[in-house]
Write an enzyme that holds these catalytic residues in place. Structure first.
Site, mmCIF file in Angstrom:
data_model
loop_
_atom_site.group_PDB
_atom_site.id
_atom_site.type_symbol
_atom_site.label_atom_id
_atom_site.label_comp_id
_atom_site.label_asym_id
_atom_site.label_seq_id
_atom_site.Cartn_x
_atom_site.Cartn_y
_atom_site.Cartn_z
ATOM 1 N N LYS A 91 6.025 -6.679 4.843
ATOM 2 C CA LYS A 91 6.888 -6.250 5.953
ATOM 3 C C LYS A 91 6.405 -6.915 7.236
ATOM 4 O O LYS A 91 5.221 -6.872 7.563
ATOM 5 C CB LYS A 91 6.840 -4.723 6.106
ATOM 6 C CG LYS A 91 7.511 -3.979 4.941
ATOM 7 C CD LYS A 91 7.497 -2.479 5.183
ATOM 8 C CE LYS A 91 7.889 -1.712 3.933
ATOM 9 N NZ LYS A 91 9.321 -1.528 3.757
ATOM 10 N N HIS A 137 0.193 1.606 -0.401
ATOM 11 C CA HIS A 137 0.792 1.243 0.890
ATOM 12 C C HIS A 137 0.005 1.770 2.097
ATOM 13 O O HIS A 137 -0.279 1.037 3.032
ATOM 14 C CB HIS A 137 2.236 1.755 0.984
ATOM 15 C CG HIS A 137 3.097 1.362 -0.179
ATOM 16 N ND1 HIS A 137 2.980 0.144 -0.812
ATOM 17 C CD2 HIS A 137 4.086 2.014 -0.836
ATOM 18 C CE1 HIS A 137 3.876 0.073 -1.792
ATOM 19 N NE2 HIS A 137 4.549 1.194 -1.836
ATOM 20 N N GLU A 165 9.685 9.753 4.121
ATOM 21 C CA GLU A 165 10.965 9.363 3.527
ATOM 22 C C GLU A 165 11.875 10.584 3.518
ATOM 23 O O GLU A 165 11.404 11.706 3.308
ATOM 24 C CB GLU A 165 10.761 8.877 2.101
ATOM 25 C CG GLU A 165 9.988 7.583 2.024
ATOM 26 C CD GLU A 165 9.858 7.106 0.590
ATOM 27 O OE1 GLU A 165 10.651 6.247 0.190
ATOM 28 O OE2 GLU A 165 8.980 7.604 -0.122
ATOM 29 N N ASP A 212 1.898 -5.627 -3.087
ATOM 30 C CA ASP A 212 2.067 -4.359 -2.381
ATOM 31 C C ASP A 212 3.119 -4.681 -1.330
ATOM 32 O O ASP A 212 2.830 -5.374 -0.351
ATOM 33 C CB ASP A 212 0.763 -3.907 -1.717
ATOM 34 C CG ASP A 212 0.932 -2.541 -1.086
ATOM 35 O OD1 ASP A 212 1.914 -2.345 -0.341
ATOM 36 O OD2 ASP A 212 0.107 -1.657 -1.338
ATOM 37 N N HIS A 213 4.349 -4.243 -1.547
ATOM 38 C CA HIS A 213 5.424 -4.783 -0.717
ATOM 39 C C HIS A 213 5.278 -4.421 0.757
ATOM 40 O O HIS A 213 5.853 -5.069 1.610
ATOM 41 C CB HIS A 213 6.806 -4.426 -1.284
ATOM 42 C CG HIS A 213 7.270 -3.038 -0.978
ATOM 43 N ND1 HIS A 213 6.849 -1.943 -1.683
ATOM 44 C CD2 HIS A 213 8.127 -2.567 -0.039
ATOM 45 C CE1 HIS A 213 7.431 -0.864 -1.194
ATOM 46 N NE2 HIS A 213 8.212 -1.206 -0.194
#
Ligand code: BG6
Length: 504
Positions: free
Chosen positions: A198, A256, A232, A193-194
């Site tokens: 972060k 996320h 976004e 889960d990118h």
């Protein structure tokens, strides 16, 4: 000017020699993210000696063609120093043509891996990256097992990194988990889960547990509500076909946003061990009850973007996007109000919102504290007395700020909201690395702290499945919102009396 704090950033973590095998090496992810990130690591001297990459995909391609493609990717998407690192490393990238369902391809792969062990000292250590469409996962996993490649012998490691989407509901995710478990044991599995990679998401944990001033206030007594926003400004960008199946709930909220929420809400873990942390995260998810359809109606808002202007550019509606059904009811915005039924959080809502084509790109966690019990400076000044907000700015403009009331200079006793600010860039004089750098490094190190565990993924699906089921029963038209705004107006009512959405 160099910042002295930056010296402390040098990492002592070293990986053991290994080969990274990328399935789906012709794809976008390899070019845009994986190889540029690997070269970021190489630039910082964090790749092990002997490190090699084998890209496996269907198309016929020479090593040189493959390397040229990667070079373009690194050039375009790599950070400073990545291209130079690639020019030194490119000889260690090679291509293997093969069909994912051809056992022969795996036999050739195994043979090549053994050769590399001899030539490059990679000692039997492998990391397999599934950068393919999910429909190929089962075939690859079965074949890896059949070729003996998933087994760890003596001191060697064999790991698999799985990309999202990890299923499309609880049922498919459990089936996929079972499939993965037939080939690899849980400690070998790294579900990406990118967001967890972060820096500023990790900083949530540092802020909470490396300081003593926040934790005493971190509960329902002091916190009125929490807003977690991933906004976004882009639309679905040519991914209409995928998005029609997913919607923002599966694309962003199931993974996320819920992952970020677990870090904000979890209890202090007993150690920094990967499982100790993930045990606490999963407890948060378990404490979120599945909503009934009536609660879904009350506690969620959906919307779909219409035409509009985003930062001065005219944009079309979701319904005009390629591969989108003309009568599509897929949501591109969702806000959901979740309650964690625990001693710490009873009654404090966590309101998660994610949307495409909103006014700007911003990811943040806003902790809204309760107002003082007695307003000494009430009356006229009350409207000026801002609530205290601790704002964790995840991207862009990474940092943390605290809003509190201060006296306005002058003879009157006026109080106004002001900000105390910490800014990543200026404090550490370095930009934050791409999340994939950290995650690739951790997978090579065998540290699964920043990856989703099997039970976390399944609990998250349980929560979102109930929402999707509630939506399915709703027949009223899906609210549309103008591109470039903050989403459907109906979302305002979701927060509850006296609360307002942040519009950063
Ligand atoms: C991905 C989603 O997981 O995350 C995309 O599939 C989204 O739809 C992206 O745009 C956002 O990631 P980031 O790192 O740009 O916030």
């Amino acid at each position: 000017m160099a910042n002295p704090l930056a010296d402390e950033l040098t990492s002592a973590r070293r990986t053991r020699p290994c080969v990274l095998v990328i399935f789906g090496a012709s794809g976008d992810l390899t070019q845009r993210k994986l190889v540029p990130s690997l070269m970021g690591l190489a630039h910082d001297g964090l790749l092990p000696p002997g490190f090699s990459v084998i890209g496996l995909a269907r198309r016929a391609k020479s090593h040189d063609e493959f390397r040229r493609e990667l070079s373009e990717g690194v050039e375009q998407h790599g950070r400073e120093g990545a291209s130079r690192a690639y020019s030194l490393q490119q000889g260690h990238f090679e291509y293997l043509q093969g069909s994912f369902d051809d056992p022969n391809a795996y036999a050739r792969l195994a043979a090549r891996l053994r050769e590399l062990d001899e030539q490059r000292g990679t000692a039997g250590n492998r990391v397999f990256y599934l950068a393919t469409p999910p429909s190929a996962y089962a075939t690859i996993l079965d074949n890896l097992k059949a070729a003996g490649l998933s087994k760890e012998k003596d001191d060697t490691f064999s790991r698999v990194i799985v990309e999202k989407p990890f299923g499309r509901d609880l049922e498919t995710a459990s089936a996929l988990n079972a499939q993965v478990a037939r080939s690899f044991r849980e400690h070998q599995v790294f579900r990406i889960d990118h967001y967890l990679g972060k820096e500023t998401v990790q900083n949530i944990v540092a802020l909470r547990f490396a300081n003593s001033i926040f934790e005493p206030l971190w509960n329902e007594k002091y916190i009125d509500h929490v807003q977690i926003t991933v906004a976004e400004s882009i639309g679905v960008e040519g991914r209409g076909g995928y998005f029609e199946e997913a919607g923002i709930i599966r694309d962003m909220i199931q993974n996320h946003l819920l992952q970020v929420m677990t870090l904000v809400a979890m209890e202090p873990p007993v150690s920094s061990d990967a499982n100790a942390i993930r045990d606490e995260k999963v407890k948060v998810l378990r404490a979120i009850r599945s909503m009934t359809p009536a609660q879904v109606r009350e506690r969620t808002v959906r919307g779909q973007y219409g035409r509009g202007f985003v930062q001065g550019q005219e944009r079309n509606a979701y319904l005009d996007e390629e591969d989108v059904a003309p009568d599509s009811r897929t949501e591109t915005y969702a806000a959901v109000k979740l309650y964690v039924d625990s001693w710490r959080w009873a009654g404090t809502p966590f309101i998660l919102r994610a949307g495409k084509r909103l006014a700007r790109r911003v990811t943040e966690v806003a902790i809204h504290f309760r107002r003082p019990p007695h307003l000494l400076y009430g009356g006229l000044h009350r409207k000026h007395l801002h609530e205290n907000v601790l704002l964790l700015r995840i991207q862009p403009d990474e940092g943390v700020s605290l809003r509190f009331g201060a006296k306005v200079p002058g003879p009157d006793f006026l109080v106004r909201g002001v900000r105390m600010d910490f800014n990543y860039g200026s404090t550490f004089a370095s930009s934050t690395a791409d999340a994939y750098e950290r995650l690739l490094l951790d997978a090579m190190l065998g540290d699964s702290t920043l990856f989703a565990r099997r039970d976390e993924v399944e609990e998250a699906w349980r929560i979102t499945d109930a929402i999707v089921a509630g939506w399915r029963e709703q027949t009223d038209p899906l609210p549309s919102y103008e591109s470039g705004t903050w989403g459907p107006e109906a979302a305002d009512a979701l927060l509850g009396e006296g609360r307002v959405w942040r519009r950063p």
